[in-house]
Design a protein around this motif. Structure first.
Motif, PDB file in Angstrom:
ATOM      1  N   UNK A 215      46.290  42.144  50.003  1.00 31.99           N
ATOM      2  CA  UNK A 215      45.546  41.277  50.907  1.00 31.99           C
ATOM      3  C   UNK A 215      44.095  41.722  51.030  1.00 31.99           C
ATOM      4  N   UNK A 216      43.861  43.023  51.050  1.00 34.55           N
ATOM      5  CA  UNK A 216      42.496  43.516  51.131  1.00 34.55           C
ATOM      6  C   UNK A 216      41.706  43.160  49.871  1.00 34.55           C
ATOM      7  N   UNK A 217      42.344  43.332  48.701  1.00 32.38           N
ATOM      8  CA  UNK A 217      41.686  42.976  47.447  1.00 32.38           C
ATOM      9  C   UNK A 217      41.418  41.470  47.405  1.00 32.38           C
ATOM     10  N   UNK A 218      42.382  40.682  47.863  1.00 31.33           N
ATOM     11  CA  UNK A 218      42.191  39.237  47.896  1.00 31.33           C
ATOM     12  C   UNK A 218      41.020  38.830  48.763  1.00 31.33           C
ATOM     13  N   UNK A 219      40.872  39.507  49.898  1.00 30.48           N
ATOM     14  CA  UNK A 219      39.735  39.211  50.762  1.00 30.48           C
ATOM     15  C   UNK A 219      38.423  39.616  50.094  1.00 30.48           C
ATOM     16  N   UNK A 226      37.785  30.514  47.308  1.00 29.56           N
ATOM     17  CA  UNK A 226      37.648  30.169  45.885  1.00 29.56           C
ATOM     18  C   UNK A 226      38.875  29.406  45.383  1.00 29.56           C
ATOM     19  N   UNK A 227      40.046  29.794  45.894  1.00 29.06           N
ATOM     20  CA  UNK A 227      41.254  29.060  45.507  1.00 29.06           C
ATOM     21  C   UNK A 227      41.160  27.609  45.973  1.00 29.06           C
ATOM     22  N   UNK A 228      40.677  27.427  47.198  1.00 27.36           N
ATOM     23  CA  UNK A 228      40.529  26.067  47.724  1.00 27.36           C
ATOM     24  C   UNK A 228      39.545  25.251  46.893  1.00 27.36           C
ATOM     25  N   UNK A 230      39.063  25.475  43.779  1.00 27.71           N
ATOM     26  CA  UNK A 230      39.738  25.107  42.527  1.00 27.71           C
ATOM     27  C   UNK A 230      40.912  24.160  42.770  1.00 27.71           C
ATOM     28  N   UNK A 231      41.233  23.910  44.021  1.00 30.29           N
ATOM     29  CA  UNK A 231      42.335  23.015  44.338  1.00 30.29           C
ATOM     30  C   UNK A 231      43.695  23.688  44.376  1.00 30.29           C
ATOM     31  N   UNK A 232      43.708  24.987  44.676  1.00 29.97           N
ATOM     32  CA  UNK A 232      44.953  25.748  44.708  1.00 29.97           C
ATOM     33  C   UNK A 232      45.073  26.499  46.021  1.00 29.97           C
ATOM     34  N   UNK A 233      46.285  26.918  46.323  1.00 26.26           N
ATOM     35  CA  UNK A 233      46.499  27.842  47.438  1.00 26.26           C
ATOM     36  C   UNK A 233      46.314  29.272  46.917  1.00 26.26           C
ATOM     37  N   UNK A 234      46.106  30.238  47.811  1.00 24.00           N
ATOM     38  CA  UNK A 234      46.022  31.631  47.357  1.00 24.00           C
ATOM     39  C   UNK A 234      47.269  32.075  46.588  1.00 24.00           C
ATOM     40  N   UNK A 235      48.444  31.626  47.031  1.00 18.77           N
ATOM     41  CA  UNK A 235      49.680  32.014  46.346  1.00 18.77           C
ATOM     42  C   UNK A 235      49.714  31.442  44.933  1.00 18.77           C
ATOM     43  N   UNK A 236      49.262  30.203  44.753  1.00 20.00           N
ATOM     44  CA  UNK A 236      49.239  29.597  43.417  1.00 20.00           C
ATOM     45  C   UNK A 236      48.283  30.345  42.490  1.00 20.00           C
ATOM     46  N   UNK A 237      47.180  30.796  43.050  1.00 20.29           N
ATOM     47  CA  UNK A 237      46.248  31.585  42.227  1.00 20.29           C
ATOM     48  C   UNK A 237      46.892  32.899  41.813  1.00 20.29           C
ATOM     49  N   UNK A 238      47.694  33.498  42.677  1.00 19.16           N
ATOM     50  CA  UNK A 238      48.386  34.739  42.309  1.00 19.16           C
ATOM     51  C   UNK A 238      49.423  34.473  41.219  1.00 19.16           C
ATOM     52  N   UNK A 239      50.025  33.292  41.219  1.00 20.74           N
ATOM     53  CA  UNK A 239      50.937  32.933  40.132  1.00 20.74           C
ATOM     54  C   UNK A 239      50.169  32.861  38.816  1.00 20.74           C
ATOM     55  N   UNK A 240      49.001  32.192  38.863  1.00 22.34           N
ATOM     56  CA  UNK A 240      48.162  32.098  37.666  1.00 22.34           C
ATOM     57  C   UNK A 240      47.741  33.493  37.206  1.00 22.34           C
ATOM     58  N   UNK A 327      43.300  43.463  39.936  1.00 25.79           N
ATOM     59  CA  UNK A 327      42.065  42.811  40.370  1.00 25.79           C
ATOM     60  C   UNK A 327      41.441  41.979  39.248  1.00 25.79           C
ATOM     61  N   UNK A 328      41.424  42.495  38.014  1.00 26.60           N
ATOM     62  CA  UNK A 328      40.758  41.778  36.918  1.00 26.60           C
ATOM     63  C   UNK A 328      41.418  40.427  36.661  1.00 26.60           C
ATOM     64  N   UNK A 329      42.740  40.370  36.740  1.00 27.71           N
ATOM     65  CA  UNK A 329      43.426  39.103  36.502  1.00 27.71           C
ATOM     66  C   UNK A 329      43.237  38.138  37.661  1.00 27.71           C
ATOM     67  N   UNK A 330      43.206  38.655  38.889  1.00 28.31           N
ATOM     68  CA  UNK A 330      42.916  37.802  40.048  1.00 28.31           C
ATOM     69  C   UNK A 330      41.514  37.224  39.926  1.00 28.31           C
ATOM     70  N   UNK A 331      40.581  38.058  39.537  1.00 30.32           N
ATOM     71  CA  UNK A 331      39.202  37.593  39.368  1.00 30.32           C
ATOM     72  C   UNK A 331      39.113  36.546  38.261  1.00 30.32           C
ATOM     73  N   UNK A 332      39.856  36.750  37.184  1.00 31.50           N
ATOM     74  CA  UNK A 332      39.842  35.773  36.082  1.00 31.50           C
ATOM     75  C   UNK A 332      40.449  34.445  36.527  1.00 31.50           C
ATOM     76  N   UNK A 333      41.512  34.507  37.339  1.00 30.68           N
ATOM     77  CA  UNK A 333      42.130  33.269  37.826  1.00 30.68           C
ATOM     78  C   UNK A 333      41.173  32.476  38.700  1.00 30.68           C
ATOM     79  N   UNK A 334      40.330  33.170  39.425  1.00 35.30           N
ATOM     80  CA  UNK A 334      39.357  32.516  40.293  1.00 35.30           C
ATOM     81  C   UNK A 334      38.077  32.131  39.566  1.00 35.30           C
ATOM     82  N   UNK A 335      37.868  32.729  38.404  1.00 29.97           N
ATOM     83  CA  UNK A 335      36.623  32.489  37.656  1.00 29.97           C
ATOM     84  C   UNK A 335      36.960  32.236  36.185  1.00 29.97           C
ATOM     85  N   UNK A 336      37.556  31.093  35.888  1.00 31.43           N
ATOM     86  CA  UNK A 336      37.927  30.807  34.492  1.00 31.43           C
ATOM     87  C   UNK A 336      36.700  30.640  33.589  1.00 31.43           C
TER      88      UNK A 336
END
Length: 338
Positions: A215-219, A226-228, A230-240, A327-336
């Motif tokens: 949660x801290x890294x997500x914040x 950023x998920x919003x 892109x049209x996603x929820x935070x959980x959907x971005x974590x799936x990506x 973190x790198x994959x979360x960042x990539x999901x938010x910044x394709x």
């Protein structure tokens, strides 16, 4: 005839001398002192036996139990805690025992493991060992699933158990900030990192810290806004992000894989009658593992078996993350990639 003896005369016969009365009090004093000494010895022995029984209780010590000494706790606070939890049976004896120890006891907040019904010396020794000296470091690499994390915990942290870890992470009532209600698994919400695990920490407490760090890294990565966008929820971005983590062969691929996934989802949303299947192999394998599928099937057969994670048979995102992303994959999901 018996000759007459002048001593036979009545007036010449001697008398037996009686005991002198002045010697009797001395004997009574001696008897009393001896009795008191015996009583004192018996009482001292009983007290000593009782005292030793408090220091070293009869029977075997119990199983190790977790104890947390909070910040600001005093010696009296610790004594009360030990008494309430059954680690000591007498506060006065404990205080006396600690006072007689040449080093005493410095109260250091943190987690400890103690045994009920143990020798006071063992209790004191454990409390004198700072928590920092009774911890084990365990590392969870990016892309580990809950199952693999459980095996790693079991192998590295001596007192932790794989089954307990997995059960705590997949309980029906698990909750986290971005976890949809009723999901029943913390997969994707446990941040992979190196954790210093206290010897008094439970599997559930470790999981709480892992969720907290995610949660801290997500914040820090501004996950929600950023998920919003892109049209996603935070959980959907974590799936990506979890799919990116399992699919990326090199770091440079992360943003590209992110773009492929998001493009296919966008097409499917625009035209739900002809969805663009994600076709993520790692997700299919995850579904096999979660449903107890045959590990000997080749992939051409496996991808035809429908599961909530089979992205060849079902459009859109899999049911849950398929790993715990870094973190790198979360960042990539938010910044394709463009």
């Amino acid at each position: 005839d018996w000759p007459t003896d002048p001593w036979d005369a009545a007036d010449q016969t001697g008398q037996v001398e009686r005991l002198r009365r002045q010697t009797r009090p001395l004997k009574w004093v001696a008897y009393t002192m001896m009795s008191l000494a015996i009583v004192a010895i018996l009482v001292a022995g009983a007290v000593g036996w009782w005292y030793l029984g408090k220091i070293n209780p009869a029977g075997e010590p119990g199983e190790l139990a977790n104890v947390e000494i909070p910040e600001g706790a005093t010696f009296d606070d610790v004594t009360e805690l030990l008494l309430d939890e059954g680690f000591i049976s007498d506060a006065a004896v404990w205080e006396r025992y600690v006072e007689r120890d040449e080093d005493g006891l410095e109260i250091i907040p943190g987690f400890y493991q103690l045994r009920p019904n143990d020798h006071m010396g063992n209790v004191l020794a454990r409390l004198k060992t700072p928590p920092a000296q009774t911890t084990t470091n365990v590392t969870f690499p990016e892309g580990f699933t809950i199952d693999r994390m459980g095996r790693r915990v079991d192998a590295v942290v001596e007192r932790m158990n794989e089954a307990e870890f997995i059960a705590a992470a997949t309980a029906p009532n698990v909750a986290a900030k971005w976890l949809p209600p009723g999901t029943g698994t913390l997969e994707g919400l446990l941040f992979p990192d190196t954790y210093s695990v206290s010897n008094a920490e439970s599997e559930a407490q470790l999981l709480d810290r892992m969720v907290g760090l995610m949660e801290r890294v997500g914040e820090q990565e501004d996950l929600e806004s950023k998920a919003a966008q892109l049209g996603f929820t935070p959980y959907e971005i974590l799936i990506v992000a979890s799919m990116i983590e399992r699919e990326a062969a090199v770091p440079e691929d992360r943003a590209k894989i992110s773009r492929v996934i998001l493009n296919r989802i966008a097409v499917s949303r625009f035209n739900p009658e002809e969805p663009f299947l994600l076709q993520i192999d790692a997700s299919v394998y995850y579904g096999r593992d979660q449903t107890g599928g045959d590990p000997n099937l080749d992939f051409s057969q496996l991808r035809q078996i429908d599961t909530p994670w089979n992205t060849y048979t079902r459009p859109g995102l899999p049911a849950t993350p398929i790993a715990n992303p870094g973190r790198a994959s979360i960042r990539a999901a938010l910044n394709p990639a463009p």
